[in-house]
Design a protein around this motif. Structure first.
Motif, short mmCIF file in Angstrom:
data_model
loop_
_atom_site.label_atom_id
_atom_site.label_comp_id
_atom_site.label_asym_id
_atom_site.label_seq_id
_atom_site.Cartn_x
_atom_site.Cartn_y
_atom_site.Cartn_z
N HIS A 1 0.97 -1.15 0.05
CA HIS A 1 0.15 0.34 0.30
C HIS A 1 0.82 0.99 0.72
O HIS A 1 0.98 2.13 0.59
CB HIS A 1 -1.12 0.10 1.36
N PRO A 2 1.52 1.45 -1.38
CA PRO A 2 2.52 2.60 -1.46
C PRO A 2 1.46 4.09 -0.75
O PRO A 2 0.61 4.08 -0.64
CB PRO A 2 2.86 2.72 -2.89
N LEU A 3 1.86 5.13 -0.16
CA LEU A 3 1.69 6.47 -0.20
C LEU A 3 1.62 6.94 -1.08
O LEU A 3 1.96 6.82 -2.56
CB LEU A 3 3.04 7.63 0.49
N LYS A 4 0.64 7.58 -1.11
CA LYS A 4 -0.02 8.99 -2.32
C LYS A 4 1.12 9.65 -3.14
O LYS A 4 1.34 9.53 -4.32
CB LYS A 4 -0.92 9.35 -2.21
N ALA A 5 1.82 9.75 -2.02
CA ALA A 5 2.98 11.29 -2.39
C ALA A 5 4.56 10.79 -3.45
O ALA A 5 5.12 11.10 -3.47
CB ALA A 5 3.65 11.19 -1.36
N SER A 6 4.13 9.30 -3.14
CA SER A 6 5.95 7.80 -4.07
C SER A 6 4.55 7.99 -4.56
O SER A 6 5.59 7.38 -6.02
CB SER A 6 5.51 6.78 -2.74
N HIS A 7 3.46 8.00 -5.68
CA HIS A 7 3.46 7.85 -6.94
C HIS A 7 3.77 6.55 -7.52
O HIS A 7 4.00 6.06 -8.54
CB HIS A 7 3.79 9.12 -7.94
N GLN A 8 3.59 5.72 -6.32
CA GLN A 8 3.96 4.07 -7.00
C GLN A 8 2.91 3.01 -6.95
O GLN A 8 1.77 3.53 -6.25
CB GLN A 8 5.33 3.82 -5.79
N PRO A 9 2.76 2.17 -8.07
CA PRO A 9 1.68 1.41 -8.14
C PRO A 9 2.01 0.27 -6.36
O PRO A 9 2.82 0.32 -6.31
CB PRO A 9 1.66 0.69 -8.98
N LYS A 10 0.58 -0.28 -6.15
CA LYS A 10 1.12 -1.47 -5.73
C LYS A 10 1.82 -2.58 -5.97
O LYS A 10 1.80 -3.06 -7.39
CB LYS A 10 -0.84 -2.21 -5.05
N ALA A 11 2.02 -3.04 -4.85
CA ALA A 11 3.27 -4.04 -5.40
C ALA A 11 2.52 -5.34 -5.93
O ALA A 11 1.36 -5.40 -5.20
CB ALA A 11 4.21 -4.25 -4.96
N THR A 12 2.76 -6.26 -6.39
CA THR A 12 2.40 -7.28 -6.35
C THR A 12 3.17 -8.60 -5.81
O THR A 12 4.49 -8.63 -5.72
CB THR A 12 2.26 -8.57 -7.44
N MET A 13 2.89 -9.19 -4.28
CA MET A 13 4.13 -9.50 -2.90
C MET A 13 3.85 -11.29 -3.14
O MET A 13 3.16 -11.63 -3.80
CB MET A 13 3.34 -9.70 -1.68
N SER A 14 5.13 -11.99 -3.07
CA SER A 14 5.68 -13.16 -2.70
C SER A 14 6.44 -13.31 -1.78
O SER A 14 7.53 -12.32 -1.66
CB SER A 14 5.55 -13.34 -3.80
N GLN A 15 6.34 -14.36 -1.26
CA GLN A 15 7.90 -14.70 0.13
C GLN A 15 8.18 -15.40 -0.65
O GLN A 15 8.56 -16.19 -1.83
CB GLN A 15 6.89 -15.95 1.27
N VAL A 16 9.81 -15.26 -0.51
CA VAL A 16 11.07 -15.67 -0.58
C VAL A 16 11.66 -16.91 0.11
O VAL A 16 12.19 -16.88 1.69
CB VAL A 16 12.14 -14.74 -0.64
N ALA A 17 11.89 -17.90 -0.05
CA ALA A 17 12.09 -19.09 0.99
C ALA A 17 13.32 -19.23 1.15
O ALA A 17 14.49 -19.33 -0.20
CB ALA A 17 11.93 -20.99 0.19
N GLY A 18 13.66 -19.78 2.36
CA GLY A 18 15.66 -19.84 1.95
C GLY A 18 16.82 -18.50 2.17
O GLY A 18 18.02 -19.23 1.99
N LEU A 19 15.87 -17.61 2.89
CA LEU A 19 16.93 -16.60 2.18
C LEU A 19 16.96 -15.98 3.42
O LEU A 19 15.55 -15.57 4.69
CB LEU A 19 16.08 -15.66 1.75
N GLY A 20 17.59 -16.07 4.73
CA GLY A 20 17.59 -15.20 6.25
C GLY A 20 16.44 -15.40 7.39
O GLY A 20 16.64 -16.82 6.80
N ASN A 21 15.96 -14.71 7.92
CA ASN A 21 15.34 -15.37 8.85
C ASN A 21 13.34 -14.78 7.66
O ASN A 21 13.18 -16.27 8.14
CB ASN A 21 15.09 -14.11 10.43
N SER A 22 13.21 -14.23 7.30
CA SER A 22 11.94 -13.97 6.31
C SER A 22 12.70 -13.40 5.38
O SER A 22 13.10 -12.16 5.44
CB SER A 22 11.19 -13.41 7.42
N ALA A 23 11.49 -12.90 4.44
CA ALA A 23 12.76 -12.45 2.89
C ALA A 23 10.93 -11.80 1.99
O ALA A 23 10.21 -12.84 2.29
CB ALA A 23 13.88 -13.10 2.49
N PHE A 24 10.44 -11.42 1.02
CA PHE A 24 9.77 -10.83 0.70
C PHE A 24 9.55 -9.74 -0.47
O PHE A 24 11.47 -9.70 -0.86
CB PHE A 24 8.75 -9.76 1.02
#
Length: 333
Positions: free
Chosen positions: A245-268
């Motif tokens: 949920h990007p801030l309106k001031a950033s003018h960025q579109p919403k991202a497609t989120m996914s998890q990344v397994a086997g990288l650090g304690n947690s990663a997306f």
């Protein structure tokens, strides 16, 4: 003619010619049986009330029980009368009845007050019982740390490796081949942060790789016990929210989120496709948390062929970001 002489001595009678008119008496003549009351005057006769009074006196004066019975029967109510069976009130009964009614009314009011206060008392008991039940049967709150952590804990990072030297040449040659321009922005947190950017701008290839590494210190504003690790967890959650949920001031579109397994304690991983001047770019961001450190890698390239530049797929951009993050993690251990 016979001359009438005076009445015999002691008779008390006057001659008829000298007697007063009939209907008047001064109490000295008794030739009539009727006895007039003392208030009578010439020409006036007793009224009905006086006749009843004389009758009562006559019956009362008659000797024997006959007079008493007649007196009682004369004024007795006929059978069937509503008050025939009710004897006359004895003296003082009305006062006693009034006091009795007042006492009964006071008793009724006292009973009503007892019922009202008794009901209120029962209601209060029920409320107290309900509150006590809820209080003593509510689930126990989660345990809270006895005190905030203000120092680094074992295994937490105070400094981070240099990002420009941590990413290997092999990774750069694979994902950013050609002539690269390297920029190392100045750190805002000393040795706890490191940044490095690489850019390839040679037609038909355009690539950008940005790496930021930061170690978080303990903070009283952090969740949990305020340790450095909790501070990094908070930053990780905030980064995920800003991508989804990007801030309106950033003018960025919403991202497609996914998890990344086997990288650090947690990663997306978050994929966004912003556009500027009619040109759309694929922007793939990978965020990794390792204890109290966050590694953020951004990999960009054209989303379509335009102006002599070839498009790059999100999958290849994701590969470049994950490879750079692994290189950083390797230098941290």
């Amino acid at each position: 003619m016979v001359q009438q002489g005076p009445p015999p001595p002691g008779s008390g009678r006057l001659p008829a010619s000298g007697r007063p008119p009939r209907g008047w008496s001064d109490g000295d003549y008794a030739d009539d049986d009727e006895d007039y009351p003392p208030w009578a005057v010439p020409g006036a006769g007793p009224r009905a009330a006086d006749r009843r009074q004389r009758e009562r006196h006559r019956l009362r004066d008659r000797p024997g029980p006959v007079g008493e019975e007649a007196e009682a029967g004369r004024y007795a109510r006929p059978p069937g009368h509503a008050d025939a069976a009710e004897p006359p009130d004895p003296p003082g009964r009305r006062g006693r009845d009034g006091r009795g009614r007042k006492a009964a009314a006071r008793a009724r009011r006292a009973r009503r007050a007892t019922y009202v206060w008794g009901g209120a008392f029962v209601a209060v008991l029920l409320i107290v019982a309900g509150v006590g039940y809820v209080y003593f049967h509510q689930p126990s709150p989660p345990p809270v740390a006895d005190s905030l952590v203000t120092t680094f804990q074992p295994g937490e990072f105070r400094t981070v490796p240099n990002a420009c030297s941590a990413v290997t040449a092999a990774t750069l040659d694979q994902y950013l081949p050609g002539k690269r321009r390297t920029v190392a922005p100045k750190s805002l947190y000393g040795g706890a942060q490191s940044q490095c950017d690489w850019t390839v701008d040679n037609k038909p290839r355009y690539r950008v790789l940005q790496v930021t590494v930061r170690a978080y210190p303990p903070s009283g504003l952090a969740s949990g016990n305020g340790s450095a690790t909790f501070a990094a967890k908070d930053a990780y959650q905030q980064a995920s929210q800003l991508k989804a949920h990007p801030l309106k001031a950033s003018h960025q579109p919403k991202a497609t989120m996914s998890q990344v397994a086997g990288l650090g304690n947690s990663a997306f991983a978050a994929l966004q496709v912003p556009s500027a001047g009619g040109a759309a770019n694929n922007m793939l961001t990978v965020v990794v948390r390792e204890r109290n450190a966050l590694i953020t890698v951004v990999s960009q390239g054209p989303a379509q062929h335009r102006g002599g530049y070839a498009a790059v797929s999100p999958l290849r951009l994701r590969g470049a970001a994950v490879a750079a993050a692994r290189d950083i993690l390797a230098q941290m251990h």
